[in-house]
Scaffold this motif. Structure first.
Motif, mmCIF file in Angstrom:
data_model
loop_
_atom_site.group_PDB
_atom_site.id
_atom_site.type_symbol
_atom_site.label_atom_id
_atom_site.label_comp_id
_atom_site.label_asym_id
_atom_site.label_seq_id
_atom_site.Cartn_x
_atom_site.Cartn_y
_atom_site.Cartn_z
ATOM 1 N N ALA A 8 0.824 -1.215 0.000
ATOM 2 C CA ALA A 8 0.000 0.000 0.000
ATOM 3 C C ALA A 8 0.857 1.263 0.000
ATOM 4 N N MET A 9 1.992 1.248 0.710
ATOM 5 C CA MET A 9 2.846 2.429 0.796
ATOM 6 C C MET A 9 3.328 2.875 -0.581
ATOM 7 N N LEU A 10 3.504 1.934 -1.489
ATOM 8 C CA LEU A 10 4.070 2.263 -2.795
ATOM 9 C C LEU A 10 3.059 2.893 -3.740
ATOM 10 N N GLN A 11 1.844 3.083 -3.272
ATOM 11 C CA GLN A 11 0.850 3.814 -4.055
ATOM 12 C C GLN A 11 0.920 5.318 -3.758
ATOM 13 N N ARG A 12 1.769 5.678 -2.828
ATOM 14 C CA ARG A 12 1.899 7.063 -2.382
ATOM 15 C C ARG A 12 2.591 7.931 -3.438
ATOM 16 N N GLN A 13 2.253 9.203 -3.446
ATOM 17 C CA GLN A 13 2.912 10.197 -4.298
ATOM 18 C C GLN A 13 3.860 11.043 -3.443
ATOM 19 N N GLU A 14 5.002 11.391 -4.017
ATOM 20 C CA GLU A 14 5.959 12.265 -3.348
ATOM 21 C C GLU A 14 6.231 13.465 -4.247
ATOM 22 N N MET A 349 12.967 15.545 -4.097
ATOM 23 C CA MET A 349 12.031 16.410 -4.825
ATOM 24 C C MET A 349 11.445 15.689 -6.034
ATOM 25 N N ASP A 350 12.175 14.695 -6.541
ATOM 26 C CA ASP A 350 11.704 13.909 -7.684
ATOM 27 C C ASP A 350 11.039 12.600 -7.254
ATOM 28 N N GLY A 351 10.751 12.472 -5.951
ATOM 29 C CA GLY A 351 10.059 11.277 -5.458
ATOM 30 C C GLY A 351 10.945 10.072 -5.255
#
Length: 402
Positions: A8-14, A349-351
């Motif tokens: 689930a964590m890898l669905q996050r946006q940075e 900054m680029d995730g």
């Protein structure tokens, strides 16, 4: 199926970009099946273990001891040799306090490598200080690997204990554990291995390796934080005295004395991290469902590709073996003329999440002649596209600091 869907964590946006989690050597993300296993315990079977004779307590105990067996089976050792700890650090400290302090004598030698994580250095420093023993260190060769000749040369009849990492947490170099153990045993030394960066990346057969102690953390192998494992050979564990005293680790107690249970129970005083053990066992079965040999093959492909792409940038300095076949899971590097923290900030900054720092290995940083490095590290969810994003971001770093 995209394996990242399991996390689930890898669905996050940075910062508006998909999260590229490339710091798994620090801690791994957890698949949903691990979280569900822990939640199911708390919701359906929560009770203390080894205490009650009612059904709920028996279910909890069965789940906890079942987790121990799952982990033992994965490592090819008996369940009685698996002690649940808080972490790799906790396990190594247990060996130092319960075993080494009674075994090491004045004038004995403890042999380490210069590449050790502080968790596999500081406990032995204290043992040496308290017992009047001598610490000796093996240097690395030009490839960032343990120098076999130097290792064998420093072994002698005074060598009481040898400790080293299965995989360096900075250089990614893989130690020839079985061969080094055979050499150490020839001099009567006890072998302690830090397996924090090995478990979850390739198959580990502790019976075949023949090490005396082996410690690792759950959170680096898709499991939860706060749970770890210490393996010890049965004969050694039976001789060792427990460090922590309390409930459920005894056979009998009187007002003035006590006798202790057999291993592993005598080392697990108090209520253990039951849900953590269950979560770690589920992580191990998740890894085995994929296949650890398959995971190793995939990570070798990622390492090979990343090393090749990083080498195309002349400003990049790579530490450790340049061959993917001689390393596992991670790559440490620097950008010439740019502090790793500055690079890390732009990557973020680029995730892109990379660790910048000394990685709890200050003596190794000194040996490398650097103050810190960046570290790129993989797990089962890592993808080639994330490496491409990293290379693009590093090119932006070079533009910014040109």
């Amino acid at each position: 199926m995209n394996r990242q869907d399991d996390f689930a964590m890898l669905q996050r946006q940075e910062n508006g970009a998909p999260l590229a989690y490339l710091d798994s050597a620090s801690t791994s993300q957890k698949p949903t099946v691990v979280l569900e296993a822990m939640r199911a315990f708390y919701q359906k079977s929560n009770a203390n273990v080894h205490r009650g004779n009612y059904q709920l307590a028996e279910e909890a105990t069965e789940a906890y001891e079942g987790a121990r067996k799952t982990i033992a089976d994965a490592l090819k050792v008996p369940s009685s040799t698996i002690i649940f700890t808080k972490s790799t650090t906790d396990g190594l400290n247990l060996v130092a306090q319960s075993f080494a302090l009674s075994e090491v004598q004045p004038g004995d030698e403890i042999l380490l490598t210069v590449a050790e994580h502080h968790a596999n250095l500081l406990p032995w420093q204290r043992v040496a200080q308290q017992k009047g023993a001598r610490l000796r260190f093996v240097d690395l060769n030009a490839n960032g690997e343990i120098d076999w000749a130097a290792f064998e040369k420093k072994l002698n009849q005074k060598t009481k204990l040898v400790a080293f990492a299965h995989v360096s947490n900075v250089l990614g170099s893989v130690a020839p554990v079985k061969a080094l153990t055979r050499l150490a045993h020839a001099y009567g030394a006890t072998v302690v291995v830090d397996g924090a960066q090995a478990i979850g990346h390739f198959p580990v057969d502790l019976k075949d390796l023949d090490v005396d102690f082996y410690a690792f953390s759950g959170h680096k192998a898709l499991g939860p934080t706060g749970i770890g494992v210490l393996y010890g050979k049965s004969a050694l564990l039976e001789e060792m005295a427990p460090v922590q005293l309390g409930g459920e680790m005894i056979e009998t107690v009187t007002k003035t004395s006590a006798t202790f249970a057999k291993s592993p129970f005598k080392f697990e005083a108090g209520t253990p991290n039951i849900a953590g053990a269950i979560g770690l066992a589920r992580a191990m079965t998740y890894l085995e469902e994929i296949g650890l040999s398959q995971i190793e093959k995939e990570e070798q492909g990622l390492l090979s590709y990343a090393l090749k792409e990083l080498a195309k940038l002349p400003e990049i300095v790579i530490y450790g073996p340049l061959s993917a076949a001689r390393r596992s899971g991670l790559i440490a590097f620097n950008v010439r003329g740019v502090h790793p923290h500055d690079v890390g900030t732009i990557l973020d900054m680029d995730g892109l999440t990379l660790r910048a720092g000394q990685h709890c290995a200050q003596p190794l940083m000194t040996a490398l002649g650097v103050s810190s490095t960046l570290r790129l590290s993989f797990s089962v969810y890592s993808q080639k596209e994330e490496i491409d994003r990293l290379i693009l971001s590093l090119k932006r770093v070079l533009e910014v600091f040109s």
